[in-house]
Design a protein around this motif. Structure first.
Motif, mmCIF file in Angstrom:
data_model
loop_
_atom_site.group_PDB
_atom_site.id
_atom_site.type_symbol
_atom_site.label_atom_id
_atom_site.label_comp_id
_atom_site.label_asym_id
_atom_site.label_seq_id
_atom_site.Cartn_x
_atom_site.Cartn_y
_atom_site.Cartn_z
ATOM 1 N N ASP A 6 0.838 -1.196 0.000
ATOM 2 C CA ASP A 6 0.000 0.000 0.000
ATOM 3 C C ASP A 6 0.872 1.244 0.000
ATOM 4 O O ASP A 6 1.321 1.692 1.060
ATOM 5 N N PRO A 7 1.107 1.827 -1.176
ATOM 6 C CA PRO A 7 1.937 3.037 -1.244
ATOM 7 C C PRO A 7 1.234 4.265 -0.699
ATOM 8 O O PRO A 7 1.838 5.340 -0.618
ATOM 9 N N ASP A 8 -0.033 4.130 -0.323
ATOM 10 C CA ASP A 8 -0.795 5.277 0.160
ATOM 11 C C ASP A 8 -0.795 5.408 1.674
ATOM 12 O O ASP A 8 -1.462 6.299 2.219
ATOM 13 N N SER A 9 -0.096 4.514 2.377
ATOM 14 C CA SER A 9 -0.031 4.621 3.828
ATOM 15 C C SER A 9 1.378 4.271 4.286
ATOM 16 O O SER A 9 2.217 3.863 3.501
ATOM 17 N N GLY A 10 1.627 4.432 5.573
ATOM 18 C CA GLY A 10 2.946 4.142 6.102
ATOM 19 C C GLY A 10 3.595 5.400 6.651
ATOM 20 O O GLY A 10 2.979 6.462 6.777
ATOM 21 N N PHE A 29 2.453 17.094 -1.101
ATOM 22 C CA PHE A 29 2.500 15.643 -0.907
ATOM 23 C C PHE A 29 1.304 15.160 -0.108
ATOM 24 O O PHE A 29 0.714 14.114 -0.413
ATOM 25 N N HIS A 30 0.928 15.913 0.916
ATOM 26 C CA HIS A 30 -0.209 15.502 1.743
ATOM 27 C C HIS A 30 -1.501 15.467 0.939
ATOM 28 O O HIS A 30 -2.378 14.627 1.175
ATOM 29 N N ALA A 31 -1.618 16.375 -0.029
ATOM 30 C CA ALA A 31 -2.807 16.364 -0.885
ATOM 31 C C ALA A 31 -2.862 15.103 -1.736
ATOM 32 O O ALA A 31 -3.937 14.581 -2.031
ATOM 33 N N LEU A 32 -1.683 14.578 -2.117
ATOM 34 C CA LEU A 32 -1.618 13.377 -2.942
ATOM 35 C C LEU A 32 -1.720 12.092 -2.112
ATOM 36 O O LEU A 32 -2.295 11.105 -2.567
ATOM 37 N N ALA A 33 -1.150 12.113 -0.911
ATOM 38 C CA ALA A 33 -1.101 10.903 -0.078
ATOM 39 C C ALA A 33 -1.424 11.262 1.366
ATOM 40 O O ALA A 33 -0.548 11.273 2.235
ATOM 41 N N PRO A 34 -2.660 11.561 1.671
ATOM 42 C CA PRO A 34 -3.017 12.049 3.011
ATOM 43 C C PRO A 34 -2.827 11.030 4.125
ATOM 44 O O PRO A 34 -2.764 11.411 5.298
ATOM 45 N N GLY A 62 19.551 5.974 2.218
ATOM 46 C CA GLY A 62 20.404 4.893 2.671
ATOM 47 C C GLY A 62 20.499 3.786 1.633
ATOM 48 O O GLY A 62 19.947 3.879 0.528
ATOM 49 N N ARG A 63 21.182 2.727 1.998
ATOM 50 C CA ARG A 63 21.377 1.598 1.093
ATOM 51 C C ARG A 63 20.224 0.601 1.155
ATOM 52 O O ARG A 63 20.170 -0.342 0.374
ATOM 53 N N ARG A 64 19.315 0.807 2.087
ATOM 54 C CA ARG A 64 18.218 -0.142 2.246
ATOM 55 C C ARG A 64 17.166 0.067 1.164
ATOM 56 O O ARG A 64 16.987 1.168 0.645
ATOM 57 N N ARG A 65 16.452 -1.006 0.850
ATOM 58 C CA ARG A 65 15.375 -0.905 -0.122
ATOM 59 C C ARG A 65 14.258 -0.047 0.451
ATOM 60 O O ARG A 65 13.775 -0.292 1.553
ATOM 61 N N PRO A 66 13.811 0.995 -0.269
ATOM 62 C CA PRO A 66 12.771 1.868 0.286
ATOM 63 C C PRO A 66 11.405 1.196 0.266
ATOM 64 O O PRO A 66 11.099 0.401 -0.618
ATOM 65 N N THR A 67 10.592 1.529 1.252
ATOM 66 C CA THR A 67 9.211 1.090 1.227
ATOM 67 C C THR A 67 8.478 1.868 0.130
ATOM 68 O O THR A 67 8.980 2.867 -0.393
ATOM 69 N N ALA A 68 7.267 1.430 -0.194
ATOM 70 C CA ALA A 68 6.497 2.105 -1.238
ATOM 71 C C ALA A 68 6.228 3.575 -0.907
ATOM 72 O O ALA A 68 6.394 4.440 -1.770
ATOM 73 N N PRO A 69 5.816 3.923 0.339
ATOM 74 C CA PRO A 69 5.608 5.348 0.621
ATOM 75 C C PRO A 69 6.899 6.166 0.578
ATOM 76 O O PRO A 69 6.881 7.324 0.168
ATOM 77 N N VAL A 70 8.024 5.563 0.985
ATOM 78 C CA VAL A 70 9.308 6.278 0.911
ATOM 79 C C VAL A 70 9.681 6.543 -0.548
ATOM 80 O O VAL A 70 10.108 7.642 -0.915
ATOM 81 N N ALA A 71 9.512 5.522 -1.399
ATOM 82 C CA ALA A 71 9.809 5.702 -2.828
ATOM 83 C C ALA A 71 8.899 6.772 -3.427
ATOM 84 O O ALA A 71 9.338 7.587 -4.253
ATOM 85 N N ARG A 72 7.650 6.792 -2.992
ATOM 86 C CA ARG A 72 6.718 7.792 -3.509
ATOM 87 C C ARG A 72 7.127 9.195 -3.059
ATOM 88 O O ARG A 72 7.076 10.152 -3.843
ATOM 89 N N PHE A 73 7.517 9.324 -1.812
ATOM 90 C CA PHE A 73 7.945 10.627 -1.311
ATOM 91 C C PHE A 73 9.224 11.075 -2.007
ATOM 92 O O PHE A 73 9.394 12.265 -2.327
ATOM 93 N N HIS A 74 10.132 10.141 -2.280
ATOM 94 C CA HIS A 74 11.373 10.460 -2.989
ATOM 95 C C HIS A 74 11.049 11.034 -4.366
ATOM 96 O O HIS A 74 11.621 12.056 -4.783
ATOM 97 N N ARG A 75 10.145 10.401 -5.088
ATOM 98 C CA ARG A 75 9.762 10.902 -6.414
ATOM 99 C C ARG A 75 9.155 12.298 -6.306
ATOM 100 O O ARG A 75 9.411 13.169 -7.149
ATOM 101 N N HIS A 76 8.361 12.508 -5.278
ATOM 102 C CA HIS A 76 7.714 13.810 -5.108
ATOM 103 C C HIS A 76 8.752 14.905 -4.882
ATOM 104 O O HIS A 76 8.670 15.982 -5.487
#
Length: 300
Positions: free
Chosen positions: A97-101, A123-128, A276-290
């Motif tokens: 679920d990339p919309d929570s976390g 970002f909050h408007a896109l992923a509240p 970091g070197r760790r694999r990002p979670t879906a919300p982290v990857a989404r925030f990175h793109r934003h």
């Protein structure tokens, strides 16, 4: 009472997780917030681990805690294991679920709150339902929090070489002087023009101070720094009071009584989004793109 035993290794995982968080944060309350559990649960789990081992692992210091020698050895031996467990769980759940976390996001003291507020508003408007945990600190502290997993990503100026970085742009450095200062009327200043001035500067461990010392050395003088402080608003206040000049980024909002004058030459520093070197979670990857797409909000 919680029933934990090394005869059932799986049951000890919550104890090690609590200990790892306390050791990393140096504070039981912050560890509880990080784990999203009550403070009493964290304390109880750490004490249970101490009881099982027959060793004291933490001890109070000031308002926080520090590790004993045994605690330091255990942390050094288990911290990477806890990070690997986090990565394993994150990898399994990352597509759920990339919309929570939760996203741990850091930014430097010289990045204005208005820039960050604009970025977060969009970002909050896109992923509240995504919670963003914010940390503002100087560069090396942010880098350490990325390295040990306390933060997922951070805007850093400049970014360190040992982290994965997406370049966002560059930040220009200006001379900040009181509006009544003779230099305030200048259209531009060379570093050499500042040799006789007093400076209000960050502590030596800060990158802005490194730039000041380096640029002045290249110009053939050692800066005179009667006042050192890390807080940018206080630096501006001291400049406004006529206690010295400062080398800082241009403020997002003009500071009354302070004039900014451009420096000649290439007086910029790189701005990057470090992870970091760790694999990002879906919300982290989404925030990175934003952040990378909305870098213009950072007023670089």
């Amino acid at each position: 009472m919680d029933d934990y035993s090394f005869d059932r290794p799986g049951s000890v995982a919550p104890l090690l997780a609590a200990f790892d968080a306390v050791a990393a944060e140096g504070h039981v309350t912050r560890a509880a917030a990080r784990l999203d559990v009550p403070q009493s649960s964290v304390s109880r789990r750490v004490h249970s681990l101490e009881r099982i081992l027959g060793l004291a692992l933490i001890q109070p210091v000031g308002r926080g805690v520090t590790l004993t020698a045994s605690g330091r050895e255990l942390f050094d031996r288990t911290h990477h294991v806890m990070r690997e467990l986090d990565d394993a769980v994150a990898a399994v759940r990352s597509d759920a679920d990339p919309d929570s976390g939760v996203v741990g996001f850091g930014f430097p003291l010289t990045l204005g709150s208005r820039s960050v507020a604009a970025l977060l508003t969009d970002f909050h408007a896109l992923a509240p339902r995504v919670r963003v945990r914010l940390v503002q600190a100087h560069g090396e502290a942010l880098a350490d929090m990325i390295r040990d997993g306390r933060l997922d990503l951070a805007v850093m100026i400049p970014p360190p070489d040992d982290l994965d970085v997406t370049v966002l742009g560059s930040q220009q450095i200006f001379v900040h002087v009181a509006a009544t200062h003779p230099l305030a009327s200048r259209r531009a200043l060379a570093v050499e023009d500042l040799a006789d001035e007093a400076f209000v500067a960050s502590p030596p461990s800060f990158q802005l101070r490194t730039l000041l010392d380096t640029w002045c050395a290249e110009a053939g003088f050692v800066p005179r720094v009667p006042f050192e402080i890390s807080e940018i608003d206080t630096i501006e206040a001291l400049v406004r009071a006529g206690l010295g000049i400062a080398l800082l980024p241009k403020p997002e909002v003009a500071v009354a009584g302070v004039t900014t004058v451009p420096l000649t030459g290439d007086r910029t520093r790189s701005v990057g989004l470090a992870t970091g070197r760790r694999r990002p979670t879906a919300p982290v990857a989404r925030f990175h793109r934003h952040v990378t797409r909305q870098a213009d909000h950072l007023a670089l």
